[in-house]
Design a protein around this motif. Structure first.
Motif, PDB file in Angstrom:
ATOM      1  N   LEU A  23       0.892  -1.167  -0.058  1.00  0.00           N
ATOM      2  CA  LEU A  23      -0.261   0.343  -0.283  1.00  0.00           C
ATOM      3  C   LEU A  23       1.238   0.929   0.139  1.00  0.00           C
ATOM      4  O   LEU A  23       0.085   2.649  -0.226  1.00  0.00           O
ATOM      5  CB  LEU A  23      -1.054  -0.073   0.898  1.00  0.00           C
ATOM      6  N   GLY A  24       2.381   1.501  -0.112  1.00  0.00           N
ATOM      7  CA  GLY A  24       3.104   2.192   0.279  1.00  0.00           C
ATOM      8  C   GLY A  24       3.127   3.246   1.436  1.00  0.00           C
ATOM      9  O   GLY A  24       2.951   4.292   1.385  1.00  0.00           O
ATOM     10  N   GLY A  25       2.937   2.477   2.101  1.00  0.00           N
ATOM     11  CA  GLY A  25       2.662   2.866   3.913  1.00  0.00           C
ATOM     12  C   GLY A  25       3.121   3.340   5.205  1.00  0.00           C
ATOM     13  O   GLY A  25       4.623   1.733   4.333  1.00  0.00           O
ATOM     14  N   THR A  26       3.316   4.198   5.888  1.00  0.00           N
ATOM     15  CA  THR A  26       3.792   3.125   7.210  1.00  0.00           C
ATOM     16  C   THR A  26       3.098   2.875   7.942  1.00  0.00           C
ATOM     17  O   THR A  26       1.644   2.872   8.494  1.00  0.00           O
ATOM     18  CB  THR A  26       4.781   4.578   7.506  1.00  0.00           C
ATOM     19  N   ILE A  27       4.164   2.087   9.341  1.00  0.00           N
ATOM     20  CA  ILE A  27       3.430   1.456  10.400  1.00  0.00           C
ATOM     21  C   ILE A  27       3.429   2.475  11.265  1.00  0.00           C
ATOM     22  O   ILE A  27       4.341   2.338  11.674  1.00  0.00           O
ATOM     23  CB  ILE A  27       4.218  -0.048  10.222  1.00  0.00           C
ATOM     24  N   GLU A  28       2.184   1.909  12.616  1.00  0.00           N
ATOM     25  CA  GLU A  28       2.246   2.811  13.470  1.00  0.00           C
ATOM     26  C   GLU A  28       1.377   1.251  14.209  1.00  0.00           C
ATOM     27  O   GLU A  28       1.044   0.345  14.173  1.00  0.00           O
ATOM     28  CB  GLU A  28       1.330   2.998  13.843  1.00  0.00           C
ATOM     29  N   LYS A  29       1.800   0.748  15.644  1.00  0.00           N
ATOM     30  CA  LYS A  29       0.564  -0.138  16.226  1.00  0.00           C
ATOM     31  C   LYS A  29      -0.027   0.721  17.285  1.00  0.00           C
ATOM     32  O   LYS A  29       0.091   1.848  18.075  1.00  0.00           O
ATOM     33  CB  LYS A  29       1.873  -0.149  17.126  1.00  0.00           C
ATOM     34  N   ILE A  30      -0.945  -0.467  18.005  1.00  0.00           N
ATOM     35  CA  ILE A  30      -1.710   0.284  18.944  1.00  0.00           C
ATOM     36  C   ILE A  30      -1.306  -0.177  20.570  1.00  0.00           C
ATOM     37  O   ILE A  30      -2.035  -1.403  20.329  1.00  0.00           O
ATOM     38  CB  ILE A  30      -3.300   0.606  18.870  1.00  0.00           C
ATOM     39  N   LEU A  31      -1.242  -0.042  21.794  1.00  0.00           N
ATOM     40  CA  LEU A  31      -0.481  -0.527  22.514  1.00  0.00           C
ATOM     41  C   LEU A  31      -1.631  -1.085  23.403  1.00  0.00           C
ATOM     42  O   LEU A  31      -2.045  -2.102  23.829  1.00  0.00           O
ATOM     43  CB  LEU A  31       0.407   0.155  23.465  1.00  0.00           C
ATOM     44  N   LYS A  32      -2.530  -0.045  23.629  1.00  0.00           N
ATOM     45  CA  LYS A  32      -3.866  -0.199  24.661  1.00  0.00           C
ATOM     46  C   LYS A  32      -4.969  -1.089  23.948  1.00  0.00           C
ATOM     47  O   LYS A  32      -5.470  -0.524  22.492  1.00  0.00           O
ATOM     48  CB  LYS A  32      -4.517   0.580  25.269  1.00  0.00           C
ATOM     49  N   ASN A  33      -5.792  -1.574  24.211  1.00  0.00           N
ATOM     50  CA  ASN A  33      -6.675  -2.513  23.547  1.00  0.00           C
ATOM     51  C   ASN A  33      -6.088  -3.097  21.763  1.00  0.00           C
ATOM     52  O   ASN A  33      -7.282  -2.977  20.542  1.00  0.00           O
ATOM     53  CB  ASN A  33      -7.792  -1.802  23.414  1.00  0.00           C
ATOM     54  N   GLU A  34      -5.013  -3.967  22.185  1.00  0.00           N
ATOM     55  CA  GLU A  34      -4.336  -3.926  20.566  1.00  0.00           C
ATOM     56  C   GLU A  34      -4.780  -4.138  19.592  1.00  0.00           C
ATOM     57  O   GLU A  34      -5.630  -4.477  19.551  1.00  0.00           O
ATOM     58  CB  GLU A  34      -3.039  -5.090  21.279  1.00  0.00           C
ATOM     59  N   VAL A  35      -3.887  -3.277  17.939  1.00  0.00           N
ATOM     60  CA  VAL A  35      -4.117  -3.007  16.985  1.00  0.00           C
ATOM     61  C   VAL A  35      -3.146  -3.850  16.569  1.00  0.00           C
ATOM     62  O   VAL A  35      -1.737  -2.934  16.665  1.00  0.00           O
ATOM     63  CB  VAL A  35      -5.013  -2.041  16.673  1.00  0.00           C
ATOM     64  N   ASP A  36      -3.142  -4.824  15.479  1.00  0.00           N
ATOM     65  CA  ASP A  36      -1.781  -5.083  15.104  1.00  0.00           C
ATOM     66  C   ASP A  36      -0.700  -4.625  14.114  1.00  0.00           C
ATOM     67  O   ASP A  36       0.338  -4.302  14.607  1.00  0.00           O
ATOM     68  CB  ASP A  36      -1.964  -6.627  14.379  1.00  0.00           C
ATOM     69  N   GLY A  37      -1.595  -3.817  13.270  1.00  0.00           N
ATOM     70  CA  GLY A  37      -0.882  -2.466  12.321  1.00  0.00           C
ATOM     71  C   GLY A  37      -1.962  -2.433  11.941  1.00  0.00           C
ATOM     72  O   GLY A  37      -3.147  -1.737  11.324  1.00  0.00           O
ATOM     73  N   ILE A  38      -1.036  -0.145  12.015  1.00  0.00           N
ATOM     74  CA  ILE A  38      -2.640   1.290  11.380  1.00  0.00           C
ATOM     75  C   ILE A  38      -1.176   1.144  10.140  1.00  0.00           C
ATOM     76  O   ILE A  38      -0.286   1.569  10.777  1.00  0.00           O
ATOM     77  CB  ILE A  38      -2.419   2.149  12.245  1.00  0.00           C
ATOM     78  N   ILE A  39      -1.922   0.992   8.918  1.00  0.00           N
ATOM     79  CA  ILE A  39      -0.712   1.975   7.381  1.00  0.00           C
ATOM     80  C   ILE A  39      -1.342   3.281   7.833  1.00  0.00           C
ATOM     81  O   ILE A  39      -2.443   3.520   7.286  1.00  0.00           O
ATOM     82  CB  ILE A  39      -1.003   1.010   6.792  1.00  0.00           C
ATOM     83  N   LYS A  40      -0.141   4.241   7.067  1.00  0.00           N
ATOM     84  CA  LYS A  40      -1.171   5.690   7.283  1.00  0.00           C
ATOM     85  C   LYS A  40       0.097   5.413   5.557  1.00  0.00           C
ATOM     86  O   LYS A  40       1.231   5.325   5.699  1.00  0.00           O
ATOM     87  CB  LYS A  40      -0.619   6.482   7.950  1.00  0.00           C
ATOM     88  N   ARG A  41      -0.469   6.526   5.474  1.00  0.00           N
ATOM     89  CA  ARG A  41       0.374   7.921   4.167  1.00  0.00           C
ATOM     90  C   ARG A  41      -0.360   8.734   4.325  1.00  0.00           C
ATOM     91  O   ARG A  41      -1.192   9.515   4.104  1.00  0.00           O
ATOM     92  CB  ARG A  41      -0.624   6.778   2.651  1.00  0.00           C
ATOM     93  N   LYS A  42       0.982   9.811   3.984  1.00  0.00           N
ATOM     94  CA  LYS A  42       1.157  10.928   4.367  1.00  0.00           C
ATOM     95  C   LYS A  42      -0.127  11.468   5.604  1.00  0.00           C
ATOM     96  O   LYS A  42      -1.225  12.620   5.674  1.00  0.00           O
ATOM     97  CB  LYS A  42       0.649  11.661   3.276  1.00  0.00           C
ATOM     98  N   LYS A  43       0.292  10.905   6.976  1.00  0.00           N
ATOM     99  CA  LYS A  43      -0.855  10.994   7.977  1.00  0.00           C
ATOM    100  C   LYS A  43      -2.133  10.732   8.091  1.00  0.00           C
ATOM    101  O   LYS A  43      -2.582  10.586   8.957  1.00  0.00           O
ATOM    102  CB  LYS A  43      -1.024  13.008   7.885  1.00  0.00           C
TER     103      LYS A  43
END
Length: 419
Positions: free
Chosen positions: A329-349
């Motif tokens: 998808l051409g994005g960057t990765i973020e994580k959520i710690l509380k109530n965990e989400v394995d991956g958030i993909i962002k592109r240009k915020k």
């Protein structure tokens, strides 16, 4: 079995300027990539002792520095492609010479270095090479490339995706056999890892002119057993040693490990904080075993080693799948710690996808809970679930291991599903 992995970086190299700098940590396949996939006329290699060798008919022969400097000047004035591998081991006089030759050069020059700290110096404001070389970083093999390559040898998609995170290390490709079972691979890995990792880490630190201290190893062990923030790493180390370590101390070490290509950092969604993970599952598994079992110092039954590595497979699998989707998808990765989400993909915020990964099956209830987690975090985006089974829901893109392999070969399949 001789797995050949065409890498996307080859296109970058071929499309870059006439003079390029290829860099990355030890054993990521930089030299192999150039020698296998890039056409060149002259290839020079500089040893750790500063000796220079020239490649002729697949054999390296020693040449003196005088001969090298005469040859490189002649080569660069002709329409040739010239490679100088580990050039940083020569004196800075070479950089000054290259700067002087650049205006009259007709050649294509490829410089290769395994020293990431040296790259910063080369690209610094006082460097003679600043502005005249295009930097290209070579890390571990990209997820899409390794999935595509392994699919020619391993037909079971589930096994393929469990082996793939390790296979991103080029030096492990020779222990992978056609259509082998995961137990088979883990046994081979267990037999070779004990020698490979200490040698690899030693080489990385040697190239950076640094000593592998107890603190560096303690930090890597702390991360390997599940401590991924500076505060947790500091607390873990302080709790098992008599040496107190602050969060700010840890951050300075992490910054250096990140520059060495050993550790990477992942943003925490909507926070100005980061998680730190060991990039390579090979290195991660070694330090996990060393901390849990004293693996580096004593003989441990093979079945115990493989059993412990198997415990890490879901973590490696999750990180690999998330990185693969981010790559597609051409994005960057973020994580959520509380109530965990394995991956958030962002592109240009902008959040463009949220991912849930299961190495096994997922239930309809778990899929519903995933959507609820996203809603609780005010995330309204494409929800992707990767699991062995399909989930039938209009609000979820459900992918199986077979789908992942197909997407590696045809990325448009996923992009179409998102639209």
């Amino acid at each position: 079995m001789g797995i050949l992995v065409p890498r996307f970086e080859v296109d970058l190299i071929n499309k870059a300027g006439d003079w390029i700098l290829i860099y990355g940590r030890r054993k990521t396949g930089k030299s192999y990539l150039v020698r296998k996939f890039v056409e060149f006329d002259q290839y020079y290699f500089v040893s750790r002792s500063g000796k220079i060798f020239r490649l002729t008919n697949d054999r390296f022969t020693f040449i003196t520095k005088e001969v090298f400097y005469e040859a490189i000047q002649r080569d660069l004035l002709e329409e040739k492609t010239v490679v100088v591998d580990e050039f940083h081991r020569l004196s800075e006089e070479l950089q000054d010479l290259l700067q002087a030759l650049r205006p009259s050069s007709k050649a294509r020059l490829i410089l290769i270095t395994s020293s990431l700290f040296y790259v910063e110096k080369i690209l610094g404001p006082k460097s003679p090479l600043l502005g005249i070389v295009t930097p290209i970083q070579i890390g571990m093999i990209k997820p899409r490339n390794i999935i595509s390559a392994l699919s020619n040898h391993i037909k079971d998609e589930e096994v393929l995706l469990q082996i793939a995170p390790f296979a991103r290390e080029p030096l492990l490709l020779n222990i992978i056999h056609d259509d082998q079972l995961i137990d088979d691979f883990l046994a081979r890995l267990s037999l070779t890892m004990k020698d490979i990792v200490p040698a690899l880490i030693g080489e990385i630190f040697f190239e950076e002119g640094r000593e592998l201290t107890r603190r560096y190893e303690a930090i890597m062990k702390a991360i390997a057993v599940g401590n991924h923030t500076p505060a947790k790493i500091a607390s873990y180390i302080s709790g098992i040693t008599s040496e107190p370590l602050s969060s700010s101390d840890v951050k300075s070490y992490l910054k250096l490990l990140e520059k060495m290509g050993i550790v990477n950092r992942i943003g925490i969604h909507r926070k100005n904080r980061y998680l730190y993970k060991i990039q390579s599952p090979l290195i991660w598994a070694y330090y996990y075993l060393d901390e849990k079992l004293g693996y580096g110092e004593q003989e441990i039954p093979l079945e115990i080693i493989t059993e412990e590595i198997r415990k890490l497979l879901p973590v490696f699998y999750e990180d690999f799948i998330v990185e693969f989707i981010a790559e597609i998808l051409g994005g960057t990765i973020e994580k959520i710690l509380k109530n965990e989400v394995d991956g958030i993909i962002k592109r240009k915020k902008e959040v463009i996808a949220a991912i849930e990964v299961k190495m096994g099956n997922i239930t309809e209830y778990e899929a519903k809970k995933f959507r609820e987690k996203l809603k609780s975090h005010n995330i309204d985006t494409s929800a992707i679930i990767v699991a062995k089974n399909k989930i039938r829901s209009p609000k979820i893109i459900s992918l199986t291991p077979k789908d992942i392999v197909e997407i590696a070969k045809n990325p448009e399949k996923l992009r179409t599903l998102l639209h």
